[in-house]
Design a protein around this motif. Structure first.
Motif, PDB file in Angstrom:
ATOM      1  N   HIS A 308     -79.820  10.260 -45.718  1.00  0.00           N
ATOM      2  CA  HIS A 308     -80.104   9.028 -44.967  1.00  0.00           C
ATOM      3  C   HIS A 308     -81.472   9.138 -44.284  1.00  0.00           C
ATOM      4  O   HIS A 308     -82.334   8.266 -44.454  1.00  0.00           O
ATOM      5  CB  HIS A 308     -78.989   8.786 -43.943  1.00  0.00           C
ATOM      6  CG  HIS A 308     -79.173   7.570 -43.092  1.00  0.00           C
ATOM      7  ND1 HIS A 308     -78.451   6.415 -43.267  1.00  0.00           N
ATOM      8  CD2 HIS A 308     -80.021   7.316 -42.062  1.00  0.00           C
ATOM      9  CE1 HIS A 308     -78.834   5.504 -42.377  1.00  0.00           C
ATOM     10  NE2 HIS A 308     -79.783   6.036 -41.629  1.00  0.00           N
ATOM     11  N   HIS A 312     -85.357   7.243 -45.005  1.00  0.00           N
ATOM     12  CA  HIS A 312     -86.141   6.482 -44.028  1.00  0.00           C
ATOM     13  C   HIS A 312     -87.643   6.731 -44.136  1.00  0.00           C
ATOM     14  O   HIS A 312     -88.432   5.900 -43.689  1.00  0.00           O
ATOM     15  CB  HIS A 312     -85.694   6.831 -42.607  1.00  0.00           C
ATOM     16  CG  HIS A 312     -84.578   5.992 -42.096  1.00  0.00           C
ATOM     17  ND1 HIS A 312     -84.538   4.621 -42.263  1.00  0.00           N
ATOM     18  CD2 HIS A 312     -83.461   6.307 -41.386  1.00  0.00           C
ATOM     19  CE1 HIS A 312     -83.449   4.149 -41.684  1.00  0.00           C
ATOM     20  NE2 HIS A 312     -82.775   5.146 -41.144  1.00  0.00           N
ATOM     21  N   GLU A 342     -81.822  -0.227 -41.985  1.00  0.00           N
ATOM     22  CA  GLU A 342     -80.695   0.713 -41.908  1.00  0.00           C
ATOM     23  C   GLU A 342     -79.684   0.495 -43.033  1.00  0.00           C
ATOM     24  O   GLU A 342     -79.111   1.451 -43.542  1.00  0.00           O
ATOM     25  CB  GLU A 342     -79.989   0.602 -40.554  1.00  0.00           C
ATOM     26  CG  GLU A 342     -80.822   1.045 -39.356  1.00  0.00           C
ATOM     27  CD  GLU A 342     -81.167   2.532 -39.345  1.00  0.00           C
ATOM     28  OE1 GLU A 342     -80.692   3.287 -40.227  1.00  0.00           O
ATOM     29  OE2 GLU A 342     -81.939   2.943 -38.462  1.00  0.00           O
TER      30      GLU A 342
HETATM   31 ZN   LIG Z   1     -80.982   5.273 -40.093  1.00  0.00          ZN
END
Ligand SMILES: [Zn+2]
Length: 634
Positions: A308, A312, A342
Motif C-alpha cells: 500500500h 503511494h 487512497e
Molecule cells: Zn494510504
C-alpha cells in the motif's frame, strides 16, 4: 539538475502560495539542528537559524501534513519556545486567530534569529498518525515538520534547509536524506528543500538493520527494520523474496518510478502508534513488535502495508489530486478525490500483495470479501455518499468506534477495493482481455523514471485517462458509485471477476487474522455486533437493522454476560453459533451504571463473508492476482 527540479515543482503547483499573489521571496536558507538524545524520555530538542529582517517576522508551524490529509501538526506539544538575536532574547507572541502562527519582533541590525523549541512526544501507545506515539526507550521516528518553524513567506519548495541530527549513544539511523558529514557528535545532511526534508523522516534506534530488496541494478530499495530487541527482527527468506518480488511487480505495473532510491522505514514496536505514512522516497511503516513471529499479525498488519505505502509513491505522491497538492503546510487540503488517492492505492496494494506472494490467492480473495462485507454493514451508506467520506476525511479519521456503521468511516479505502476492481474488470471485459487497469497505471503513473515530482490531477483528468484505455462512460460510473447515495455495496467487480460474495459459518483466514490481530470479536454479519476480545468486552459497534440493533443493544457499553454466564469472546462466538440449533441468545449489557438484558431474535448461527467461484463467468480475479514477472499476457 536541482534548480530545474525546483522550478518544475513550482510549475506543478499553480494553486500554491505563489499563485495566490503572496510575496515571492528569493531562495532562502535556514539551518535546523535536532537532538534526539532525550527521545527515550519523549522530548525532542531543536534549534534553528532563520534569516530575518528587522521588524515583525511571521513564522509557521506545519499544520496540514501531507499523507495525513488533515490539520494534524502537533502544535499543542510544542514547548520551550525561545528566540534570540545576537545572543539577546527576543519577544514573541502567538497569533490569537491562528494557533500555528508565531510572531517575533526582530531587532534593528539583525539579519537572522535563532529559535529553539522542544517537541513533547506522546507517551506509549498514544494513537494517531505521526503526532501519535513516536519514541520508545530504544527507538524513535523523527518527522521533521514537528520540530521546526518556517518563515511564513517562504514556499517549502524554495526554502533550503541544512539539517543535522544528534542521537543517543549506540543508536543507528535510516533516512532517504544524504549524509554530508558524519561525526562523533552529530550527523549533517546535505541541504535540501523544506519540502524534501519534511518528505524524508528518520528512523533511529539501537536495533536497526538495513535489508536491500529488489533486483540488482536500477534504483536501490531497502527495508530499514528497527525494533525493540534483536530477537524480533529475523526476516525469513520467504518474506525477503516476497519483498524482492514486490519491487519487481510494482515496476512492471507502473513502468517507471519517481524516486532515486526507496526505503521502507519499518518500525516494530508496541510502544508506538501503528500506521503507515507515505513519502516519495520512503514510507514510515509502524507495526506491532511481534509481527515477524506471529502469523496473524503478519497477515493482518504487515503483508498488505508495504505494498500500500509503496503504491503511494506513484498514486498519491507523484500523481496527486489537485486539492491535496497545496504546495505548503498552511493551506487547507481538499480530500474530495481520496477515493482515488487512497481507494485506488488500497486496490493496487492488495493486487501487488497477491502478485508478490505476500498474500496467497485465497488470502487476497479474503481481503476483497472483507471489504465487501464491511462496506455492506456500513448502513450509513443510505444517507452518506462515498464522496462525502472523502471530503470529510479530516474529521472521520479521528471518529470513535461507536455507531461506526451508521456514521460511515473513512470508507474510501475499503470501498476503493470494490470500486477499482469493478473498473479493472470493466476494462478487461470491454477490451476482451487485451487491456486492463495496468494499462491505465502505466499511462497515468508511469512516464519517465527520475526525481520525485508532483503532477496534480482533477476528476476530469482521471476520466480522460481512463477513457484512453477503454471508451466507457466513466463520468457516469463515478457519479453513480461515488457521488450518489448507494444503499448497497458495489459488488459488480467481484461478480464480473467470476466470483460471488456468499456467507457461511466457516471463517476465512483473512478475517480470523483480523480478529486476532486486533483482539476483536467481529459478528457484524450475524448478530450485528463488534466487541473487544478481552476481559472488558466493550461493545464497539452495532449494525443498524441487525438482530443486536433490533434488540436495543447500545454501543460504547460493556457486554457483561452471554446466556447468563460471564462474557468472553469464545462464549459469545459459541452462543451465536448455537442459535442455528434453536439456542437462545441473551446478552446482559452494562451501560455505565445500569444493567439491561437483551434477547436477540436470531437463529442464523455464525456467518462470515467469503468469495465463491461462479463457473458461469471467466475467472478474471485470479488473472488479476497472478504475477506479471515471467507471465504471458494478462
Ligand atoms: Zn494510504
Amino acid at each position: 539538475m536541482r534548480s530545474a527540479a525546483i522550478a518544475l515543482v513550482l510549475l506543478w503547483w499553480p494553486s500554491g502560495l505563489l499563485a495566490q499573489g503572496g510575496p515571492s521571496p528569493g531562495p532562502s536558507e535556514m539551518s535546523l539542528q535536532v537532538d534526539l538524545r532525550e527521545a527515550p524520555r519523549r522530548i525532542f530538542h531543536s534549534r534553528m537559524r532563520i534569516p530575518a529582517r528587522p521588524g515583525q517576522l511571521a513564522l509557521r508551524y506545519p499544520k496540514w501534513i501531507p499523507g495525513e490529509h488533515g490539520p494534524n501538526g502537533p502544535i499543542g506539544d510544542v514547548a520551550g519556545l525561545v528566540f534570540t538575536a545576537s545572543g539577546k532574547r527576543v519577544p514573541w507572541h502567538r497569533d490569537p486567530d491562528d494557533m500555528f502562527r508565531i510572531l517575533v519582533e526582530v531587532p534593528q541590525g539583525a539579519s537572522e534569529i535563532e529559535a529553539q523549541l522542544d517537541l513533547i512526544s506522546p507517551p506509549p501507545e498514544t494513537r494517531g498518525f505521526s503526532g501519535g506515539a513516536s519514541a520508545s526507550a530504544r527507538l524513535a521516528v523523527l518527522s521533521w515538520n514537528q520540530v521546526l518553524l518556517q518563515p511564513e513567506e517562504a514556499a517549502p519548495a524554495r526554502m533550503r534547509v541544512s539539517a543535522s541530527l544528534r542521537l543517543p549513544a549506540r543508536w543507528k539511523f535510516a533516512t532517504p536524506l544524504k549524509t554530508e558529514r558524519s561525526g562523533e557528535i552529530q550527523t549533517s545532511f546535505a541541504p535540501v528543500s523544506l519540502e524534501e526534508l519534511v518528505d524524508s523522516p528518520v528512523l533511529a534506534g539501537e536495533f536497526l538493520h538495513e535489508i536491500p530488496i529488489g533486483p540488482p541494478g536500477g534504483a536501490p530499495h531497502f527495508v530499514e527494520l528497527a525494533g525493540e530487541s534483536e530477537d524480533l527482527l529475523h526476516v525469513d527468506p520467504q518474506l525477503k523474496s516476497q519483498w524482492d518480488a514486490l519491487v519487481v511487480e510494482a515496476q512492471l505495473l507502473f513502468g517507471a518510478h519517481h524516486y532515486r532510491s526507496y526505503r521502507f522505514l519499518l518500525t516494530l514496536s508496541d510502544d508506538l502508534a501503528h500506521f503507515g505514512l507515505e513519502h516519495h522516497e520512503s514510507s514510515d511503516d509502524r507495526v506491532p513488535e511481534r509481527v515477524l513471529l506471529d502469523p496473524d499479525l503478519r497477515l493482518s498488519r504487515l503483508a498488505g502495508l508495504l505494498p500500500h505505502e509503496f503504491t503511494h509513491s506513484w498514486n498519491g505522491k507523484y500523481r496527486r489530486p489537485r486539492g491535496l497538492a497545496t504546495g505548503d503546510y498552511q493551506k487547507p487540503m481538499r480530500g474530495d478525490l481520496l477515493w482515488v488517492y487512497e481507494g485506488l492505492t488500497n486496490y493496487l496494494g492488495n493486487v501487488l500483495a497477491a502478485r508478490s506472494g505476500l498474500f496467497t490467492a485465497d488470502q487476497a480473495r479474503g481481503a476483497f470479501a472483507f471489504s465487501a462485507d464491511m462496506m455492506s454493514a456500513h448502513r450509513g451508506r443510505i444517507w452518506r455518499p462515498l464522496a462525502d467520506t472523502a471530503v470529510a476525511a479530516q474529521i472521520l479519521y479521528g471518529a470513535r468506534d461507536d455507531w461506526d456503521s451508521w456514521r460511515r468511516d473513512v470508507d474510501f479505502y475499503l470501498e476503493g477495493d470494490l470500486l477499482w476492481l469493478e473498473a479493472d474488470t470493466m476494462i478487461r471485459e470491454a477490451a476482451q482481455g487485451a487491456r486492463s487497469l495496468d494499462d491505465f497505471c502505466k499511462r497515468f503513473h508511469g512516464g519517465q523514471s527520475g526525481m520525485p515530482a508532483v503532477e496534480p490531477y482533477t476528476l476530469e483528468d482521471l476520466v480522460a485517462a481512463l477513457s484512453q484505455v477503454a471508451q466507457l462512460d466513466w463520468a457516469g460510473f463515478f457519479r453513480k458509485r461515488v457521488f450518489e447515495v448507494a444503499p448497497e455495496a458495489p459488488l459488480g467487480g467481484i461478480e464480473r471477476g467470476g466470483w460471488k460474495l456468499v456467507y457461511g459459518p466457516e471463517e476465512p483466514e483473512f478475517h480470523k487474522s483480523f480478529e486476532k490481530a486486533r483482539k476483536l470479536v467481529d459478528l457484524k454479519a450475524s448478530a450485528g455486533v463488534v466487541a473487544t476480545d478481552d476481559d472488558r468486552m466493550v461493545i464497539l459497534d452495532v449494525v443498524p437493522g441487525s438482530p443486536a440493533d433490533k434488540a436495543g443493544i447500545p454501543p460504547g457499553t460493556r457486554l457483561a454476560a452471554v446466556n447468563g454466564r460471564k462474557a468472553n469472546g469464545d462464549r459469545l462466538r459459541t452462543a451465536v453459533a448455537d442459535t442455528a440449533r434453536a439456542g437462545k441468545l441473551e446478552l446482559l449489557v452494562e451501560n455505565a451504571e445500569t444493567y439491561s438484558t437483551h434477547v436477540l431474535e436470531y437463529k442464523g448461527g455464525l456467518r462470515y463473508a467469503r468469495l465463491e467461484r461462479d463457473g458461469s463467468r471467466p475467472d478474471l480475479l485470479t488473472r488479476i492476482f497472478s504475477p506479471r514477472a515471467n507471465a504471458q499476457g494478462r
